[in-house]
Every structure is written in structure tokens, then in C-alpha cells.
Write a protein that holds these residues in place. Structure first.
Motif, short mmCIF file in Angstrom:
data_model
loop_
_atom_site.label_atom_id
_atom_site.label_comp_id
_atom_site.label_asym_id
_atom_site.label_seq_id
_atom_site.Cartn_x
_atom_site.Cartn_y
_atom_site.Cartn_z
N THR A 172 1.25 6.44 -6.79
CA THR A 172 0.11 7.57 -7.65
C THR A 172 0.47 8.92 -7.01
OG1 THR A 172 -1.73 7.44 -5.60
CG2 THR A 172 -1.20 5.42 -7.47
N ASN B 68 -4.28 7.77 3.43
CA ASN B 68 -3.84 7.60 1.81
C ASN B 68 -5.59 8.55 1.21
OD1 ASN B 68 -1.25 7.22 2.57
ND2 ASN B 68 -1.61 4.88 1.52
N ASN B 69 -6.43 7.99 1.85
CA ASN B 69 -7.82 8.62 0.28
C ASN B 69 -7.68 10.15 1.09
OD1 ASN B 69 -11.19 9.01 1.09
ND2 ASN B 69 -10.34 7.20 -0.57
N GLU C 2 -12.09 5.72 -7.63
CA GLU C 2 -12.31 4.41 -6.90
C GLU C 2 -13.07 3.67 -7.71
OE1 GLU C 2 -9.50 4.88 -6.14
OE2 GLU C 2 -8.55 5.98 -4.50
N HIS D 262 -5.60 2.85 4.49
CA HIS D 262 -6.00 3.63 4.28
C HIS D 262 -6.29 4.44 3.75
CE1 HIS D 262 -9.22 3.44 0.61
NE2 HIS D 262 -10.26 3.68 1.99
N GLU E 263 -2.15 -1.80 -10.15
CA GLU E 263 -2.47 -1.04 -9.72
C GLU E 263 -3.95 -1.51 -8.51
OE1 GLU E 263 -1.21 2.69 -10.63
OE2 GLU E 263 1.53 2.22 -10.29
N TRP F 298 -4.26 -2.56 -4.81
CA TRP F 298 -5.69 -1.61 -3.82
C TRP F 298 -6.74 -2.20 -3.32
CZ3 TRP F 298 -10.04 0.39 -4.75
CH2 TRP F 298 -10.54 1.41 -3.93
N ARG G 157 0.73 -1.53 -0.13
CA ARG G 157 -0.13 -0.19 -0.11
C ARG G 157 0.76 1.72 0.28
NH1 ARG G 157 -2.51 3.57 -1.58
NH2 ARG G 157 -4.58 4.33 -0.83
N LEU H 144 1.78 1.56 -3.80
CA LEU H 144 0.69 1.93 -4.84
C LEU H 144 1.14 3.59 -3.79
CD1 LEU H 144 -1.46 1.48 -6.42
CD2 LEU H 144 -2.70 0.94 -4.41
N HIS H 145 0.77 3.81 -2.93
CA HIS H 145 0.47 5.40 -2.41
C HIS H 145 1.32 6.38 -2.83
CE1 HIS H 145 -1.03 8.95 -0.15
NE2 HIS H 145 0.63 9.07 -0.44
N LEU I 218 -7.08 -3.60 0.60
CA LEU I 218 -8.50 -2.67 1.04
C LEU I 218 -9.52 -3.52 1.64
CD1 LEU I 218 -10.71 0.10 1.47
CD2 LEU I 218 -11.59 -0.37 -1.41
N ASN J 67 -11.90 3.08 -11.44
CA ASN J 67 -10.66 1.86 -10.63
C ASN J 67 -11.23 -0.13 -10.17
OD1 ASN J 67 -8.87 2.65 -11.39
ND2 ASN J 67 -8.52 3.85 -9.45
#
Length: 195
Positions: free
Chosen positions: A68, A127-128, A163, A124, A103, A107, A61, A64-65, A111, A166
């Protein structure tokens, strides 16, 4: 003389293996053994770097953060009108390529685990909310006269759309191809004034 271990190289191999296993096999397939097999090492070596499955998930995670955020920073740096910058940042966040679909799968795996793990849910959420703040700032640049609650509401609508796209495109890219995702974002950006 003892050999020096290549700790950065080892971590990079394990990182790539963790990412690949989570993207390909989802949360159920993410095991220490699967990561070790993918990295070509022992589970002991994996445990030396990542003590448990949660650590694997947190690492994926965070990676990924980082990816992005770097892409969003680059999209903003290109400049343009506020609407163009907002569009560029949102477009870099949706599944428009196999790499971004991977990705999205990572995610989703994270999640799914976060639903039952408060510490993962906290990560989560942080980051969101970071993404929501970025989008709200970009909305504000194009609509400086809007009050903060309206900008925040518009940002949350856009982030929810991204989201949602995605999530759906990660599993069914045939039904949710890049053109449809782009059209949905264009429609949402075009209708911001109605929010």
C-alpha cells in the motif's frame, strides 16, 4: 555435493501461501499446516521460516504495508493539484478491485488477531499512524492555512472512512461496490472545509 537451498524462493512461496490462506480463510484458517499445504511443503519448512502464527501475521501485515505504501507513493508521484493527489492516494487504498478486497481481508485478519495481542496491536498502530501522517500532509498541501489539529482531524476522518469502507466491502462487495466507495470518498473530500 549438497544442494543449495533456494531461501529467497522458499520465503516467497511461503509468503504467497500465507497471504492466500489469510485472505481466503481468515484468521481461524491461518495455521502452519494450512500454509504448508498451500506452499506444497512440510510444516517443518514453514517453522524454519516463520516460528509461529504471530510471525505469519506480522509478515502478512508488513507485506500489506509495503504494497500500500508503494501504491500511495506512486499515486503521489503522478502529481496534480493537492486535491487530486489526496484523492488518488485515498482511492488506491479502498477496495475497488478483487486484489484490493483480498488485501482488506488480510488486513482484517491481522486486525482481529491484534485485538488480543499487544505486539500485533503495536504494529497495527504504527502502520495506521503512518497512513494518517501521509493523509494529514496531503490535506495540509491543499489547506496550508489550517492549524495542525484541524489537518490531523480531517486526515483521521478520511482514514476512518477508507478503513470502514474496506471493512464493509471486504465482506459485502455487493452492498459496497467500487462506485459507492468512490462517491463516499468524493463527498468526504468535498466536505473537508466543514471539518
Amino acid at each position: 555435493m549438497s544442494r543449495q537451498r533456494d531461501l529467497p524462493g522458499q520465503r516467497a512461496r511461503l509468503s504467497a501461501a500465507t497471504w492466500a490462506v489469510l485472505a481466503e480463510q481468515g484468521l481461524p484458517g491461518l495455521t502452519l499446516r494450512a500454509v504448508a499445504e498451500r506452499a506444497g511443503c512440510t510444516t517443518g519448512l514453514v517453522l524454519h521460516t516463520f516460528p509461529d502464527k504471530r510471525a505469519l501475521l506480522v509478515h502478512a501485515r508488513e507485506l500489506l504495508h509495503q504494497r500500500t505504501a508503494e501504491r500511495a507513493d506512486a499515486a503521489e508521484a503522478l502529481g496534480g493539484t493537492p486535491s487530486e493527489v489526496l484523492r488518488a492516494v485515498l482511492l488506491q487504498a479502498v477496495c475497488l478491485s478483487p486484489e484490493k478486497r483480498e488485501e482488506a481481508r488480510v488486513w482484517l485478519g491481522f486486525l482481529a488477531a491484534a485485538l488480543a495481542d499487544p505486539r500485533l496491536a503495536e504494529l497495527h498502530t504504527a502502520n495506521n499512524r503512518s497512513f494518517c501522517r501521509r493523509v494529514a500532509r496531503l490535506v495540509a498541501a491543499g489547506h496550508p492555512d489550517w492549524p495542525p489539529d484541524r489537518r490531523d482531524r480531517a486526515a483521521k476522518h478520511l482514514v476512518a472512512l477508507v478503513e470502514g469502507l474496506n471493512t464493509l466491502a471486504a465482506v459485502d462487495p455487493e452492498t459496497y461496490p467500487a462506485q459507492l466507495q468512490q462517491a463516499a470518498l468524493e463527498a468526504a473530500i468535498g466536505s473537508l472545509s466543514r471539518l
